[in-house]
Design a protein around this motif. Sequence first.
Motif, mmCIF file in Angstrom:
data_model
loop_
_atom_site.group_PDB
_atom_site.id
_atom_site.type_symbol
_atom_site.label_atom_id
_atom_site.label_comp_id
_atom_site.label_asym_id
_atom_site.label_seq_id
_atom_site.Cartn_x
_atom_site.Cartn_y
_atom_site.Cartn_z
ATOM 1 N N VAL A 1 -4.788 3.191 6.379
ATOM 2 C CA VAL A 1 -4.613 3.382 4.962
ATOM 3 C C VAL A 1 -5.593 2.939 4.092
ATOM 4 C CG1 VAL A 1 -2.678 3.406 3.154
ATOM 5 C CG2 VAL A 1 -2.088 3.550 5.751
ATOM 6 N N ALA A 2 -6.036 1.678 4.556
ATOM 7 C CA ALA A 2 -7.115 0.817 3.446
ATOM 8 C C ALA A 2 -8.279 1.853 3.581
ATOM 9 C CB ALA A 2 -7.388 -0.415 4.184
ATOM 10 N N GLU A 3 -8.579 2.807 4.320
ATOM 11 C CA GLU A 3 -9.744 3.480 4.293
ATOM 12 C C GLU A 3 -9.648 4.336 3.084
ATOM 13 O OE1 GLU A 3 -10.006 5.513 7.908
ATOM 14 O OE2 GLU A 3 -10.589 3.553 9.054
ATOM 15 N N ARG A 4 -8.549 4.619 2.660
ATOM 16 C CA ARG A 4 -8.493 5.493 1.401
ATOM 17 C C ARG A 4 -7.709 4.788 0.076
ATOM 18 N NH1 ARG A 4 -4.165 7.468 4.442
ATOM 19 N NH2 ARG A 4 -2.062 7.357 3.559
ATOM 20 N N LYS A 5 -7.183 3.545 0.165
ATOM 21 C CA LYS A 5 -6.402 2.756 -0.646
ATOM 22 C C LYS A 5 -6.959 1.468 -0.890
ATOM 23 C CE LYS A 5 -2.886 5.466 -1.922
ATOM 24 N NZ LYS A 5 -2.406 5.539 -3.090
ATOM 25 N N PRO A 6 -7.779 1.147 -2.109
ATOM 26 C CA PRO A 6 -8.315 -0.121 -2.288
ATOM 27 C C PRO A 6 -7.018 -1.533 -2.341
ATOM 28 C CG PRO A 6 -8.956 1.249 -3.857
ATOM 29 C CD PRO A 6 -8.079 2.158 -3.091
ATOM 30 N N GLN A 7 -5.800 -0.903 -2.569
ATOM 31 C CA GLN A 7 -4.841 -1.929 -2.480
ATOM 32 C C GLN A 7 -4.550 -2.607 -1.297
ATOM 33 O OE1 GLN A 7 -4.472 1.226 -3.746
ATOM 34 N NE2 GLN A 7 -2.596 1.336 -4.867
ATOM 35 N N CYS A 8 -4.519 -1.531 -0.104
ATOM 36 C CA CYS A 8 -4.449 -1.948 1.340
ATOM 37 C C CYS A 8 -5.510 -2.874 1.771
ATOM 38 C CB CYS A 8 -4.246 -0.799 2.172
ATOM 39 S SG CYS A 8 -2.945 0.139 1.530
ATOM 40 N N ALA B 1 -2.875 -7.741 -7.639
ATOM 41 C CA ALA B 1 -2.450 -8.542 -8.458
ATOM 42 C C ALA B 1 -0.977 -8.448 -8.878
ATOM 43 C CB ALA B 1 -3.193 -8.455 -9.904
ATOM 44 N N HIS B 2 -0.629 -6.933 -8.887
ATOM 45 C CA HIS B 2 0.791 -6.265 -8.719
ATOM 46 C C HIS B 2 0.844 -5.768 -7.373
ATOM 47 C CE1 HIS B 2 1.028 -5.844 -13.339
ATOM 48 N NE2 HIS B 2 0.531 -7.028 -13.291
ATOM 49 N N PHE B 3 1.738 -6.187 -6.712
ATOM 50 C CA PHE B 3 2.277 -5.346 -5.472
ATOM 51 C C PHE B 3 3.750 -5.364 -5.135
ATOM 52 C CE2 PHE B 3 1.726 -4.532 -0.752
ATOM 53 C CZ PHE B 3 0.676 -3.489 -0.803
ATOM 54 N N HIS B 4 4.285 -4.804 -6.143
ATOM 55 C CA HIS B 4 5.798 -4.761 -6.095
ATOM 56 C C HIS B 4 6.414 -3.748 -5.086
ATOM 57 C CE1 HIS B 4 5.272 -6.595 -9.908
ATOM 58 N NE2 HIS B 4 4.915 -5.452 -10.703
ATOM 59 N N THR B 5 7.583 -4.287 -4.615
ATOM 60 C CA THR B 5 8.410 -3.710 -3.367
ATOM 61 C C THR B 5 9.533 -2.804 -3.940
ATOM 62 O OG1 THR B 5 7.685 -4.757 -1.320
ATOM 63 C CG2 THR B 5 9.593 -3.562 -1.398
ATOM 64 N N GLU C 1 0.588 8.997 -4.172
ATOM 65 C CA GLU C 1 -0.105 9.072 -5.487
ATOM 66 C C GLU C 1 0.182 7.711 -6.302
ATOM 67 O OE1 GLU C 1 0.845 11.701 -9.666
ATOM 68 O OE2 GLU C 1 1.942 12.148 -7.793
ATOM 69 N N LYS C 2 1.550 7.197 -6.268
ATOM 70 C CA LYS C 2 1.966 6.300 -7.383
ATOM 71 C C LYS C 2 1.922 4.750 -6.596
ATOM 72 C CE LYS C 2 4.387 9.407 -10.541
ATOM 73 N NZ LYS C 2 4.044 10.658 -9.939
ATOM 74 N N GLY C 3 1.728 4.845 -5.183
ATOM 75 C CA GLY C 3 1.883 3.312 -4.807
ATOM 76 C C GLY C 3 0.651 3.198 -3.545
ATOM 77 N N SER C 4 1.106 2.387 -2.768
ATOM 78 C CA SER C 4 0.174 1.799 -1.828
ATOM 79 C C SER C 4 0.055 2.699 -0.639
ATOM 80 C CB SER C 4 0.365 0.504 -1.192
ATOM 81 O OG SER C 4 1.655 0.588 -0.360
ATOM 82 N N GLY C 5 1.040 3.808 -0.288
ATOM 83 C CA GLY C 5 0.952 4.646 0.716
ATOM 84 C C GLY C 5 1.791 4.127 1.936
ATOM 85 N N LEU C 6 2.055 2.607 1.838
ATOM 86 C CA LEU C 6 2.646 1.845 2.848
ATOM 87 C C LEU C 6 4.289 1.932 2.785
ATOM 88 C CD1 LEU C 6 0.814 -1.310 2.746
ATOM 89 C CD2 LEU C 6 0.323 0.641 4.471
ATOM 90 N N PHE C 7 4.791 2.170 3.969
ATOM 91 C CA PHE C 7 6.440 2.480 4.108
ATOM 92 C C PHE C 7 6.949 1.279 5.116
ATOM 93 C CE2 PHE C 7 5.335 6.635 2.470
ATOM 94 C CZ PHE C 7 6.469 6.734 1.675
ATOM 95 N N GLY D 1 4.557 -1.976 -2.125
ATOM 96 C CA GLY D 1 3.491 -2.205 -3.087
ATOM 97 C C GLY D 1 2.885 -1.111 -4.165
ATOM 98 N N THR D 2 3.304 -1.510 -5.440
ATOM 99 C CA THR D 2 2.956 -0.619 -6.401
ATOM 100 C C THR D 2 2.878 -1.547 -7.654
ATOM 101 O OG1 THR D 2 3.379 1.444 -7.772
ATOM 102 C CG2 THR D 2 5.039 0.120 -7.145
ATOM 103 N N THR D 3 2.091 -0.992 -8.853
ATOM 104 C CA THR D 3 1.993 -1.952 -10.098
ATOM 105 C C THR D 3 3.139 -1.756 -10.890
ATOM 106 O OG1 THR D 3 0.888 0.055 -11.039
ATOM 107 C CG2 THR D 3 -0.336 -1.713 -9.968
#
Length: 424
Positions: free
Chosen positions: A28-35, A83-87, A112-118, A131-133
């Motif tokens: 997922v990190a290949e497309r999501k900087p958060q990851c 910096a924010h990574f809310h569940t 679209e609105k989060g990290s893509g991780l479930f 993980g979202t802001t």
Amino acid sequence: MALKHQTPMLDELTKGPWPSFVADIKRVAERKPQCDDLLGLLELSYKDKEGHWKHGGIVGVFGYGGGVIGRYCDRPDLFPNVAHFHTMRVNQPASKFYTTDVLRKLCDIWEEKGSGLFNFHGSTGDIILLGTTTDQLEPVFYDLTHELGMDLGGSGSNMRTPSCCVGRARCEWSCLDTQDITYDITMRYQDELHRPMFPYKFKFKVSGCPNDCVAAIARADCSIIGTWRDNIRIDQEAVRAYVAGELVPNGGAHGFEKRPLDIQAEVIDKCPTRCMKWDGKNLKIWDEDCVRCMHCINVMPRALRPGEDVGATILVGAKAPILEGAQLSSVIIPFMKMEPPYEEFHEFVEKMWDWWMEHGKNRERLGELIQRLGLREFLKAVGVKPDPRMINTPRYNPYIFYDPADVPGGWERDPVAYRQRHQP
């Protein structure tokens, strides 16, 4: 996109034959900087041997006190994308039945609105959106409720999201409509689910039969376990077929093959109360001694079935080790008819909660309160009389006192004598 963080320690977790959460996050990190930053932060935690998440404080959606777990890292200078990574916890459908359309829409929202991780599913039972802001919490909540008709689950000192086994939807042993019970609890106790008001968390879990496939007895503050109060149904011809090797024991599970069943060694000798006897032609069961362990039914599913007068055993008090050690549930109501509109159960729940909220300390689970004040006080509060079935061996354990005159057979009901009587 190339990853910017080197993670040699995490990479050790990708080796070997087992699936790895690190490999999943890297994809997922290949497309999501958060990851990518999440991996870097976790690598730093491994290096420093301490966590780098700080307490999130109060963060959530308007009108709800639960459902969002605040996550902030303590090194936003190094990992700005977390910096924010809310569940967010999402109330899963009963028995976890999904359509592919719902899953695709859920993935689109979180992509679209989060990290893509479930996490499907955490021990809470919820769908976990990892993980979202802060600014995306309300938009995600809006999409969940308006596009999917889904709601947030529980978090904090409130009723957590009820969960249940597959029940009658697929299981022939289920003595309860687990899905309807879970739906009823969820809809009736919306305030308790979304607006924390308890001393600490409270979990309901529903298992359709004593196999307890959701492990309610080990994890739930209130366990609803399907059971029966009449006799086990016996097909004697099928019993003989198992003994003759015409049917496969355990339904063919776990590598069992068609072979003659040693009914004495594999069924009767493993019965915890020795309430069965095989005379070579017929199986005899003393149902008054049966403790509903399900072993005989599991081994010979074509021959034995639960009774037809079904209901639930209600247990309370389980929890994982936090303040005190782990606790298993205790039987409170040996049998209750669990049929709509569930008024008897609701009355019990509300008395139980009133007592807990009046006497419970901060972060004290119900089982810990019962342990501190005594089961006698709890039974008085919920209006339930002590019953010898609340413990294993009432003659040897003075945990609950009762009048022998109230028990059929009185003190003659000696478990040791029963075992000896039932020995072949």
